[in-house]
Design an enzyme around this catalytic site. Structure first.
Site, PDB file in Angstrom:
ATOM      1  N   ASN A  63       0.843  -1.205   0.000  1.00 42.46           N
ATOM      2  CA  ASN A  63       0.000   0.000   0.000  1.00 42.46           C
ATOM      3  C   ASN A  63       0.874   1.249   0.000  1.00 42.46           C
ATOM      4  O   ASN A  63       1.908   1.311   0.651  1.00 42.46           O
ATOM      5  CB  ASN A  63      -1.016  -0.009   1.140  1.00 42.46           C
ATOM      6  CG  ASN A  63      -0.432  -0.230   2.516  1.00 42.46           C
ATOM      7  OD1 ASN A  63       0.575  -0.887   2.677  1.00 42.46           O
ATOM      8  ND2 ASN A  63      -1.084   0.317   3.524  1.00 42.46           N
ATOM      9  N   GLU A  65       0.372   5.141   0.546  1.00 38.96           N
ATOM     10  CA  GLU A  65      -0.573   6.161   1.012  1.00 38.96           C
ATOM     11  C   GLU A  65      -0.176   7.558   0.557  1.00 38.96           C
ATOM     12  O   GLU A  65       0.874   7.762  -0.060  1.00 38.96           O
ATOM     13  CB  GLU A  65      -0.689   6.067   2.546  1.00 38.96           C
ATOM     14  CG  GLU A  65      -1.265   4.730   2.978  1.00 38.96           C
ATOM     15  CD  GLU A  65      -1.502   4.602   4.468  1.00 38.96           C
ATOM     16  OE1 GLU A  65      -0.998   5.447   5.246  1.00 38.96           O
ATOM     17  OE2 GLU A  65      -2.205   3.643   4.855  1.00 38.96           O
ATOM     18  N   CYS A  74      -4.079   0.627  -2.542  1.00 40.20           N
ATOM     19  CA  CYS A  74      -3.894  -0.616  -1.779  1.00 40.20           C
ATOM     20  C   CYS A  74      -2.808  -1.485  -2.410  1.00 40.20           C
ATOM     21  O   CYS A  74      -2.512  -1.383  -3.604  1.00 40.20           O
ATOM     22  CB  CYS A  74      -5.186  -1.418  -1.760  1.00 40.20           C
ATOM     23  SG  CYS A  74      -6.553  -0.642  -0.896  1.00 40.20           S
ATOM     24  N   GLU A  76      -2.927  -4.607  -3.196  1.00 39.96           N
ATOM     25  CA  GLU A  76      -3.407  -5.515  -4.240  1.00 39.96           C
ATOM     26  C   GLU A  76      -3.409  -4.835  -5.605  1.00 39.96           C
ATOM     27  O   GLU A  76      -2.997  -5.412  -6.610  1.00 39.96           O
ATOM     28  CB  GLU A  76      -4.833  -5.992  -3.909  1.00 39.96           C
ATOM     29  CG  GLU A  76      -4.930  -6.847  -2.654  1.00 39.96           C
ATOM     30  CD  GLU A  76      -5.170  -6.047  -1.384  1.00 39.96           C
ATOM     31  OE1 GLU A  76      -4.711  -4.885  -1.305  1.00 39.96           O
ATOM     32  OE2 GLU A  76      -5.801  -6.591  -0.475  1.00 39.96           O
ATOM     33  N   CYS A 113     -10.257  -5.108  -0.042  1.00 40.41           N
ATOM     34  CA  CYS A 113     -11.367  -4.148   0.046  1.00 40.41           C
ATOM     35  C   CYS A 113     -12.224  -4.242  -1.224  1.00 40.41           C
ATOM     36  O   CYS A 113     -11.860  -4.903  -2.203  1.00 40.41           O
ATOM     37  CB  CYS A 113     -10.825  -2.728   0.226  1.00 40.41           C
ATOM     38  SG  CYS A 113     -10.217  -1.971  -1.309  1.00 40.41           S
ATOM     39  N   CYS A 116     -10.545  -3.230  -4.568  1.00 45.68           N
ATOM     40  CA  CYS A 116      -9.576  -4.245  -5.011  1.00 45.68           C
ATOM     41  C   CYS A 116     -10.283  -5.495  -5.524  1.00 45.68           C
ATOM     42  O   CYS A 116      -9.824  -6.128  -6.480  1.00 45.68           O
ATOM     43  CB  CYS A 116      -8.609  -4.593  -3.885  1.00 45.68           C
ATOM     44  SG  CYS A 116      -7.449  -3.256  -3.544  1.00 45.68           S
TER      45      CYS A 116
HETATM   46  N1  THU Z   1      -5.199  -1.689   2.493  1.00 47.28           N
HETATM   47  C1  THU Z   1      -4.611  -2.471   1.541  1.00 47.28           C
HETATM   48  O1  THU Z   1      -3.555  -2.125   0.993  1.00 47.28           O
HETATM   49  N2  THU Z   1      -5.223  -3.645   1.218  1.00 47.28           N
HETATM   50  C2  THU Z   1      -6.320  -4.142   1.845  1.00 47.28           C
HETATM   51  O2  THU Z   1      -6.760  -5.226   1.493  1.00 47.28           O
HETATM   52  C3  THU Z   1      -6.966  -3.372   2.921  1.00 47.28           C
HETATM   53  C4  THU Z   1      -6.448  -2.006   3.135  1.00 47.28           C
HETATM   54  C5  THU Z   1      -4.506  -0.465   2.908  1.00 47.28           C
HETATM   55  C6  THU Z   1      -5.168   0.825   2.527  1.00 47.28           C
HETATM   56  C7  THU Z   1      -4.590   1.770   3.560  1.00 47.28           C
HETATM   57  O3  THU Z   1      -3.311   2.219   3.131  1.00 47.28           O
HETATM   58  C8  THU Z   1      -4.383   0.897   4.781  1.00 47.28           C
HETATM   59  O4  THU Z   1      -4.395  -0.435   4.314  1.00 47.28           O
HETATM   60  C9  THU Z   1      -5.424   1.077   5.847  1.00 47.28           C
HETATM   61  O5  THU Z   1      -6.704   0.953   5.315  1.00 47.28           O
END
Ligand code: THU
Length: 162
Positions: A63, A65, A74, A76, A113, A116
């Site tokens: 991920n 941000e 994310c 994925e 999520c 994704c």
């Molecule tokens: N996140 C992911 O990268 N993948 C997931 O399956 C769930 C959430 C990340 C998004 C954000 O940067 C952090 O996790 C918190 O939500």
């Protein structure tokens, strides 16, 4: 006439990574490790995804941000974009997803999520072969879901625009 229908799917649950076959265990181990490469200064929730392609290549994503929160991506979708850009046309066989919780408890699997799931579903439909999902924390229970589209029943796809 009104019909009541039911939708269900099968998936596998393992107590531990040691019960997986060698390829799946290696993929999950790689996903656990790659969480270290996340850029997650806002949530501190580090997610790692590693995909095995049909040619044996591993492609990872974490991920990423952003101070403008919705601009974050994310793990994925980072991995999917990398695979599609670096190895276009090469099918994704499996994706392992792991994470590192900021307070240290990372024993339970997480699953992708909604956005994704939509992206994984499109990739799966596009390549016309299933993407297995291997979900696990840094330790503990592991879930294996045989195909990404199973996580998004009734999804919107290109077919709906024909
Ligand atoms: N996140 C992911 O990268 N993948 C997931 O399956 C769930 C959430 C990340 C998004 C954000 O940067 C952090 O996790 C918190 O939500």
């Amino acid at each position: 006439m009104m019909k009541k229908l039911r939708h269900s799917f099968e998936y596998l649950s393992y107590d531990d990574i040691s019960e997986l076959d060698a390829d799946d265990a290696a993929l999950l181990q790689a996903a656990r490790k790659v969480t270290e490469r996340a850029y997650a200064p806002y949530s501190n929730f580090r997610v790692g995804a590693v995909m095995r392609l049909a040619n044996g290549q591993l492609v990872s994503g974490t991920n990423q941000e952003n101070a403008s929160f919705p601009a974050g991506i994310c793990a994925e979708r980072t991995a999917l974009s990398a695979a599609s850009s670096l190895f276009p046309g090469e099918p994704v066989q499996a994706i392992a997803i792991s994470y590192q919780h900021p307070e240290g408890n990372s024993h339970q699997p997480i699953s992708p999520c909604g956005i994704c799931r939509q992206s994984l579903a499109e990739y799966e439909l596009r390549q016309q072969q299933p993407i297995r999902l291997i979900l696990g924390g840094q330790s503990g229970k592991v879930l294996v879901i045989p195909a990404a589209t199973q996580l998004l029943p009734f999804s919107f796809s290109a077919k709906d625009m024909e």
